[in-house]
Write a protein that holds these residues in place. Structure first.
Motif, PDB file in Angstrom:
ATOM      1  N   HIS A 118     -29.093 -29.442   7.033  1.00 21.27           N
ATOM      2  CA  HIS A 118     -29.195 -28.073   7.580  1.00 21.27           C
ATOM      3  C   HIS A 118     -29.148 -28.109   9.109  1.00 21.27           C
ATOM      4  O   HIS A 118     -28.524 -27.268   9.758  1.00 21.27           O
ATOM      5  CB  HIS A 118     -30.495 -27.430   7.093  1.00 21.27           C
ATOM      6  CG  HIS A 118     -30.681 -26.045   7.607  1.00 21.27           C
ATOM      7  ND1 HIS A 118     -29.875 -24.979   7.232  1.00 21.27           N
ATOM      8  CD2 HIS A 118     -31.557 -25.539   8.515  1.00 21.27           C
ATOM      9  CE1 HIS A 118     -30.266 -23.896   7.857  1.00 21.27           C
ATOM     10  NE2 HIS A 118     -31.301 -24.214   8.645  1.00 21.27           N
ATOM     11  N   HIS A 119     -29.820 -29.121   9.710  1.00 19.60           N
ATOM     12  CA  HIS A 119     -29.839 -29.270  11.181  1.00 19.60           C
ATOM     13  C   HIS A 119     -28.438 -29.598  11.705  1.00 19.60           C
ATOM     14  O   HIS A 119     -28.058 -29.108  12.785  1.00 19.60           O
ATOM     15  CB  HIS A 119     -30.844 -30.357  11.566  1.00 19.60           C
ATOM     16  CG  HIS A 119     -30.981 -30.529  13.043  1.00 19.60           C
ATOM     17  ND1 HIS A 119     -31.535 -29.564  13.865  1.00 19.60           N
ATOM     18  CD2 HIS A 119     -30.605 -31.563  13.835  1.00 19.60           C
ATOM     19  CE1 HIS A 119     -31.510 -30.000  15.095  1.00 19.60           C
ATOM     20  NE2 HIS A 119     -30.957 -31.224  15.110  1.00 19.60           N
ATOM     21  N   LEU A 120     -27.666 -30.420  10.955  1.00 17.09           N
ATOM     22  CA  LEU A 120     -26.310 -30.758  11.393  1.00 17.09           C
ATOM     23  C   LEU A 120     -25.362 -29.558  11.294  1.00 17.09           C
ATOM     24  O   LEU A 120     -24.377 -29.470  12.025  1.00 17.09           O
ATOM     25  CB  LEU A 120     -25.755 -31.919  10.571  1.00 17.09           C
ATOM     26  CG  LEU A 120     -26.370 -33.296  10.875  1.00 17.09           C
ATOM     27  CD1 LEU A 120     -25.849 -34.343   9.892  1.00 17.09           C
ATOM     28  CD2 LEU A 120     -26.049 -33.726  12.290  1.00 17.09           C
ATOM     29  N   GLU A 121     -25.614 -28.635  10.359  1.00 20.13           N
ATOM     30  CA  GLU A 121     -24.772 -27.459  10.209  1.00 20.13           C
ATOM     31  C   GLU A 121     -24.973 -26.486  11.370  1.00 20.13           C
ATOM     32  O   GLU A 121     -24.075 -25.702  11.660  1.00 20.13           O
ATOM     33  CB  GLU A 121     -25.094 -26.751   8.877  1.00 20.13           C
ATOM     34  CG  GLU A 121     -24.608 -27.521   7.667  1.00 20.13           C
ATOM     35  CD  GLU A 121     -25.045 -26.839   6.383  1.00 20.13           C
ATOM     36  OE1 GLU A 121     -25.707 -25.791   6.427  1.00 20.13           O
ATOM     37  OE2 GLU A 121     -24.728 -27.375   5.319  1.00 20.13           O
ATOM     38  N   ILE A 122     -26.093 -26.532  11.956  1.00 20.81           N
ATOM     39  CA  ILE A 122     -26.358 -25.575  13.042  1.00 20.81           C
ATOM     40  C   ILE A 122     -25.703 -25.944  14.316  1.00 20.81           C
ATOM     41  O   ILE A 122     -25.137 -26.694  14.819  1.00 20.81           O
ATOM     42  CB  ILE A 122     -27.874 -25.434  13.290  1.00 20.81           C
ATOM     43  CG1 ILE A 122     -28.548 -24.944  12.060  1.00 20.81           C
ATOM     44  CG2 ILE A 122     -28.140 -24.539  14.448  1.00 20.81           C
ATOM     45  CD1 ILE A 122     -30.016 -24.792  12.186  1.00 20.81           C
TER      46      ILE A 122
END
Length: 122
Positions: A118-122
């Motif tokens: 989720h952090h990499l998608e942001i």
């Protein structure tokens, strides 16, 4: 201890069988028997000869020791069974605790993976 006492009981048994055979053979003799020899003092008991009382005491002591060893063996088996039961119970508890901790760590790993994704998608 059990082997030692087994040996004592077997020797006692063989002594009694031998004594029985001697008594059986000698009980058939009479004054008319042709194969007996008369010796002075042959009727007297030797000091080392067994009497009815010493025979009974020896047999009683053997039976008492055998019963005591049997009881000690039973108690030892009971103790071993209890120890094995406790160890088995402890192992099952430990297995449950390990399974629970492993499942928790797997959930934490999945949660960390999802957070990183989720952090990499942001």
């Amino acid at each position: 201890l059990n082997r030692d006492h087994k040996e004592v009981c077997e020797m006692d048994w063989s002594d009694k069988v031998e004594a029985y055979n001697i008594d059986d053979k000698c009980g058939r003799y009479s004054n008319q028997s042709t194969n007996i020899q008369f010796h002075l003092g042959s009727v007297k008991f030797e000091e080392s000869a067994s009497t009815l009382e010493t025979w009974a005491k020896f047999s009683h002591d053997n039976i008492y020791r055998a019963e005591r060893e049997k009881l000690a063996s039973i108690n030892l088996r009971t103790l071993i069974d209890n120890i094995l039961r406790d160890v088995s119970h402890d192992l099952k508890l430990q297995c449950g605790a390990v399974d629970e901790a492993f499942a928790k760590r797997c959930e934490e790993l999945d949660d960390a993976k999802h957070k990183l994704e989720h952090h990499l998608e942001i």
